[in-house]
Design an enzyme around this catalytic site. Sequence first.
Site, short mmCIF file in Angstrom:
data_model
loop_
_atom_site.label_atom_id
_atom_site.label_comp_id
_atom_site.label_asym_id
_atom_site.label_seq_id
_atom_site.Cartn_x
_atom_site.Cartn_y
_atom_site.Cartn_z
N THR A 1 0.85 -1.20 0.00
CA THR A 1 0.00 0.00 0.00
C THR A 1 0.87 1.23 0.00
O THR A 1 0.58 2.27 0.55
CB THR A 1 -0.93 -0.05 1.21
OG1 THR A 1 -1.73 -1.22 1.08
CG2 THR A 1 -1.87 1.12 1.24
N ASN B 1 -4.06 1.30 14.61
CA ASN B 1 -4.17 -0.01 13.97
C ASN B 1 -5.02 -1.02 14.71
O ASN B 1 -5.36 -2.06 14.17
CB ASN B 1 -2.79 -0.55 13.68
CG ASN B 1 -2.17 0.20 12.52
OD1 ASN B 1 -2.67 0.13 11.41
ND2 ASN B 1 -1.13 0.96 12.81
#
Lengths: 461, 461
Positions: B233, B456
């Site tokens: 990503t 996260n």
Amino acid sequence: MTSRLPAVWKRLSSSITPRPAPPKGYLHGPIRDTAFPAGYALTGIHCGIKKTGAPDLAVILSTTPHAASAAACFTRNAFKAAPVVVSEDIINNSGGRARAIVVNSGCANAVTGKQGMEDAWAMVRATDALLEPAGQRETLVMSTGVIGQNLPISKIIAGIESQRAEGNSLASNFSAWERAAKAFMTTDTFPKLRARTFEIKGKKYRIAGMDKGAGMIHPDMGPPRSSGQLHATLLGCIMTDAAVSPRSLQSALTYAVDRSFNSISVDGDMSTNDTIVVLANGAAAGPQDEIDEERDRERYEAFRDELTTFAADLAQLVVRDGEGATKFVTISVEAGYGAATYEDAHQIASRISTSALVKTALYGEDANWGRVLAATGSVPLSVPLDPTKVSVSFIPTDGTPALPLLVSGEPEKVDEVRAKKILSVEDLEIQVQIGTGKESAKYWTCDFSYEYVRINGDYRS
Amino acid sequence: MTSRLPAVWKRLSSSITPRPAPPKGYLHGPIRDTAFPAGYALTGIHCGIKKTGAPDLAVILSTTPHAASAAACFTRNAFKAAPVVVSEDIINNSGGRARAIVVNSGCANAVTGKQGMEDAWAMVRATDALLEPAGQRETLVMSTGVIGQNLPISKIIAGIESQRAEGNSLASNFSAWERAAKAFMTTDTFPKLRARTFEIKGKKYRIAGMDKGAGMIHPDMGPPRSSGQLHATLLGCIMTDAAVSPRSLQSALTYAVDRSFNSISVDGDMSTNDTIVVLANGAAAGPQDEIDEERDRERYEAFRDELTTFAADLAQLVVRDGEGATKFVTISVEAGYGAATYEDAHQIASRISTSALVKTALYGEDANWGRVLAATGSVPLSVPLDPTKVSVSFIPTDGTPALPLLVSGEPEKVDEVRAKKILSVEDLEIQVQIGTGKESAKYWTCDFSYEYVRINGDYRS
């Protein structure tokens, strides 16, 4: 960049009390004295390394007339701590025999140069002198704690010598085993001690062991090498009263360590001191070297498998006590739908176990299988992965059916409520099917929490 | 196990506001329109993927009559996202030529099966139709965001087609470049855009580029393979008006990516979508394929080195914006006292950059060089490490002398006050001398903070 958040840091530091005591089950409560192997005397004392006054020195003696068989696995880190170099030397030059183990916590005696080597040998000599008759290079030595500081060696030697006096604390009962296990601890929140009785061909043996570790846990240990690249902060020792030949004890341990201590991760960091040793003193009676691979393969394999199960139990205790851990997670690359080689399966399980994104998602109880997949795909394999054959499932620990997340490369419509429920339980299994071969592997890991950051942002102070 | 600390979690979540805006220096403020390479038209719009209304679609067109030279590096992850498969296919079958790039954020189009492939091709066709004359398979496509969800393809196609209408937002000024950069963003806190002018043999060229990424950042990208194992990503694209042959553009990019994007880490996790593309349209005038390795090696190397420096600048912006990062840390394995091979040096720098223990110590501003050493020693090398030759130093960014922590394997008496001071600054370099060869490598990484865990543990919700 994020602001430094000092206010939050301080608030966390003061509001998070030290980790709470784990459920009693982790220690199993008191163990019957008769469950421990015969022919060992142990103690754990405070000799003065730790400022807290907690136990910091363990001595373990085999009390049988002949030396016990001894085997060990040491970390593959290039920076060998002095006790690792010394123990490796002793094992290599003794024909796989030893009679004692000495362990200190609070200081790792790693990166301590010549002085460190002299100190490790001094611990060996002082412990050898406790043996009757006195031994010579028959003691294995282990240290754990901060790297780069010299041992307070005179305190340690005085502690060892105190065990020569009348009224010393060496004993063979549960209390002595427990004291020894406590002397292994550094950031551990509970002592890690297990004992078990097993039977091979109608004969009973006993095995007991202890280990320590909560951080810098991602061991990769191999058998001793005469001039190697090996090294350990996972420490463990296992004692049995079975009679095993030194050669077979080493091959059984190497096999067991690959499937236990080399298959756990707390933070992905390999230590300079990781060491596992096993002594087999034959006190259960029977012929010398009764268990030997060439003499009786069946008996050997039965022993090897008992040792492997026992080692896995001890290894998993370390993950249970992982720094800041709130989850105990089994990563399994499944048999029948596994990888082409054990190494491939083991590498995939290892990579998932160390992914910061997987571990924070576990902490957040988020069924983010995409992160599991990204980690799986990032491992170079001997046989390339076929994405259309890969499946990922959560296996709940409450006995309810598996929850498929990805089936043959296609995402499932996931029941997020059920996923959340499975993730809210402390124990969980993530199963990955690779589908290129029959080799399977398991890894045990934990999640990544605020508490992990707190503990390790502030370790030395 | 630690208790779940829900109270702290909640308090953190509410007390930590979204990451504050970074110092203006990261964006460099407005850039002169004339600093951008000639012959490109760009836009960034909101087409409806992101719920926030933020830009989520970028279109970049080369407006020169002939197609630009194109090169790319894709992630080596086994799970290739559909746009990676499609872009690789286009590059492999176009002889290294392309005229457009289309990028969406908010959804990665990864692990989306056949539908994902159809969607990626649909984006290519819609963007090809914007070209004059209309192109065929001349658009490279990139996606970033959540894995395992299908693109809202009709919204994306409508967004692309809106650029065919009169009054579309395609332009060549700073505002257009900035809008495109903003459409790359996911968890990024600022758009990452750079432009530079360089001179080779008296001739001026311009180069500009943008990238995105803040998490799942540990790229390992290679050139396209016809049937490979590659995948990303981290997304980035670089445009220049130099005239470079396709072959030399690819070799320059591969070299540059190894020393820039493949040398950064935020969390050690490799994505399924990482992609870097470069277009060179020759609008600066001059002969076609003027820059070519075989035609003029000197000119080629000058271009390759400019591209490498530029790529490193873009790559470092990602680390600056690393999720939860409070430190920007350069890990250097030093030239002259380096490793035997570049691969060895790069592996050591990578391992230190991903160590959870090193990164939490950096967050805690703790000069724990033992963790740097343990990480260094855990890397299997082609030439075994000699512990007595290893040195570790902190290099302050304020121009004051280096602070040696370990010299030739022996710990220094460290001035802890000075160490603390060096660590309290946002930028820091940790230098490791291996001493077995002359190969050096650099890595750029950040620390591990509470904020990283917060972001996260709670990404999808």
